[in-house]
Design an enzyme around this catalytic site. Structure first.
Site, PDB file in Angstrom:
ATOM      1  N   LYS A  37      -5.026   2.602  -5.056  1.00 53.52           N
ATOM      2  CA  LYS A  37      -5.960   3.680  -5.388  1.00 53.52           C
ATOM      3  C   LYS A  37      -5.523   4.384  -6.675  1.00 53.52           C
ATOM      4  CE  LYS A  37      -3.380   6.724  -2.274  1.00 53.52           C
ATOM      5  NZ  LYS A  37      -3.297   7.239  -0.901  1.00 53.52           N
ATOM      6  N   TYR A 260       3.737  26.745 -29.077  1.00 55.87           N
ATOM      7  CA  TYR A 260       2.820  27.811 -28.670  1.00 55.87           C
ATOM      8  C   TYR A 260       3.536  28.886 -27.867  1.00 55.87           C
ATOM      9  CZ  TYR A 260      -1.038  24.695 -29.964  1.00 55.87           C
ATOM     10  OH  TYR A 260      -1.904  23.884 -30.643  1.00 55.87           O
TER      11      TYR A 260
HETATM   12  C1  LIG Z   1      -2.081   6.830  -0.384  1.00 57.31           C
HETATM   13  C2  LIG Z   1      -1.955   6.271   0.985  1.00 57.31           C
HETATM   14  C3  LIG Z   1      -0.879   5.428   1.326  1.00 57.31           C
HETATM   15  C4  LIG Z   1       0.274   5.141   0.397  1.00 57.31           C
HETATM   16  O1  LIG Z   1       1.167   6.229   0.435  1.00 57.31           O
HETATM   17  P1  LIG Z   1       2.561   6.199  -0.369  1.00 57.31           P
HETATM   18  O2  LIG Z   1       3.255   7.418   0.109  1.00 57.31           O
HETATM   19  O3  LIG Z   1       2.240   6.250  -1.807  1.00 57.31           O
HETATM   20  O4  LIG Z   1       3.258   4.944   0.024  1.00 57.31           O
HETATM   21  C5  LIG Z   1      -0.889   4.847   2.585  1.00 57.31           C
HETATM   22  N1  LIG Z   1      -1.880   5.109   3.466  1.00 57.31           N
HETATM   23  C6  LIG Z   1      -2.908   5.950   3.191  1.00 57.31           C
HETATM   24  C7  LIG Z   1      -3.946   6.207   4.214  1.00 57.31           C
HETATM   25  C8  LIG Z   1      -2.965   6.569   1.941  1.00 57.31           C
HETATM   26  O5  LIG Z   1      -3.983   7.396   1.669  1.00 57.31           O
END
Ligand SMILES: *Cc1c(COP(=O)(O)O)cnc(C)c1O
Length: 365
Positions: A37, A260
């Site tokens: 994702k 800044y």
């Molecule tokens: C994002 C996600 C993961 C992966 O989590 P990590 O901590 O990055 O390994 C696994 N399961 C679900 C449902 C997620 O949303």
């Protein structure tokens, strides 16, 4: 016309990604749903998905149908799983493309069942169980009453069951409660053999907890080389390095302000390098004034004053031979991304996903 090299780029070491995937396999003893994702945590959705497909993983996990569409359009055939609940207007495309959703409510299941019937299909779905995340999923106390209704939906095949940890990197007791609750739900629904895929663990779960009767694991962060629990960091290999170059070096007088808001005033005449990266590239502005460092030619140098949109300044020693064009590592092999996240007061997931499209992704084999 010649094309100039990029101002800011990330180098992505695919070989190390492959090694981290092997670590996920051996630590979990499970099949793998590689979580890609948010553009594979900033590493590039299509390219990383293609690479992972070649390693023979079981699923790719994405947040939404738009990501699933991009992966399919890139020619990837690996089953794709949607990690969260869906709303009405996403569902027909999900069915048409044979993406595997997780189901959180009867009405969601009902909608998928109806669309699948229209398409003359049986759609694979997984049941999401809310054991303490409070996001998607059926409550354990309700699923037992609702399972008969779900199983009667003839155009759905309940292929899997899943839950998600809310604090596997910070609360062992609660995580063990979630494991026990998930096991109990599986037993109440007729046992492991009812579900071809049973999955619960994210990266922290894979690294720190036994697989709890599961046969699939969902690593995200660990694939990209960072352990959410520091004590397991040595098991993983760095995948992403964020880099830029020194654009200029100059000496400024004592009492001169830098960046800044003039939050840094030179205590003496100082040699200052300007680097061609900023928060517009996703290097977090929040590290300003927090002691963050960059790595140039074998050494660390402190950032001075505020990070600007496209540039930042670092202090060099008077005798430094660093010149315009020198390569600068913001994080990677020499500066852990976790350290940048800590200086920014955030988590490393946010640092990775914050790298903007302006930053060129360069893949090392
Ligand atoms: C994002 C996600 C993961 C992966 O989590 P990590 O901590 O990055 O390994 C696994 N399961 C679900 C449902 C997620 O949303």
């Amino acid at each position: 016309m010649p094309i100039s090299p990029p101002r800011a780029w990330v180098e992505i070491n695919l070989n190390n990604l492959g090694k981290n995937l092997e670590t996920a396999r051996t630590s979990s003893g499970c099949g793998i749903m590689a979580v890609v994702k948010a553009g594979a945590y900033g590493h590039g959705l299509e390219r990383i998905s293609k690479f992972l497909e070649q390693t023979g993983i079981d699923f790719l996990g994405v947040a939404n149908i738009g990501e699933a569409r991009r992966i399919r359009d890139a020619g990837v055939k690996t089953p794709i799983y949607l990690l969260g609940a869906t709303w009405d207007e996403e569902r027909e495309e999900i069915v048409a493309r044979n993406i595997t959703p997780c189901i959180s409510t009867i009405s969601e299941a009902d909608a998928f069942n109806g669309i699948a019937a229209k398409y003359g299909k049986v759609l694979n779905v997984h049941l999401a169980i809310d054991t303490g995340m409070g996001r998607g999923g059926f409550l354990p106390s309700r699923i037992v009453e609702q399972i008969a209704e779900l199983r009667a939906m003839r155009h759905l095949n309940i292929e899997g069951i899943a839950s998600h940890f809310s604090s596997s990197d910070e609360d062992e007791d609660f995580t063990n409660c979630q494991i026990a609750s998930f096991r109990q739900v599986i037993d109440d629904l007729g046992g492991e053999k009812q579900f071809s895929w049973r999955h619960l663990s994210n990266s922290a779960g894979i690294l720190a907890y036994p697989n709890a009767g599961c046969n699939l694991a969902r690593p995200g962060l660990m694939l990209y080389g960072v352990s959410p629990i520091t004590s397991f960091q040595q098991k993983l290999k760095t995948v992403m390095s964020l880099k830029s170059r020194v654009t200029m070096v100059k000496t400024v007088p004592k009492g001169h302000s830098i960046s800044y808001g003039r939050s840094y005033i030179t205590p003496r005449p100082m040699k200052v390098a300007t680097v061609g990266i900023g928060y517009g590239d996703g290097y977090p502005r929040q590290v300003s004034g927090k002691g963050a460092e960059v790595f140039i030619d074998g050494k660390r140098y402190p950032i001075l004053g505020r990070v600007t949109m496209d540039q930042l300044m670092v202090a060099l020693p008077d005798d430094s031979s660093i010149r315009s064009g020198a390569e600068v590592e913001l994080f990677g092999t020499n500066i852990p991304a976790m350290e940048v996240a800590e200086h920014a007061g955030t988590i490393v997931w946010e640092v990775f996903t914050g790298i903007t499209p302006r930053v060129e992704r360069i893949y090392l084999p």
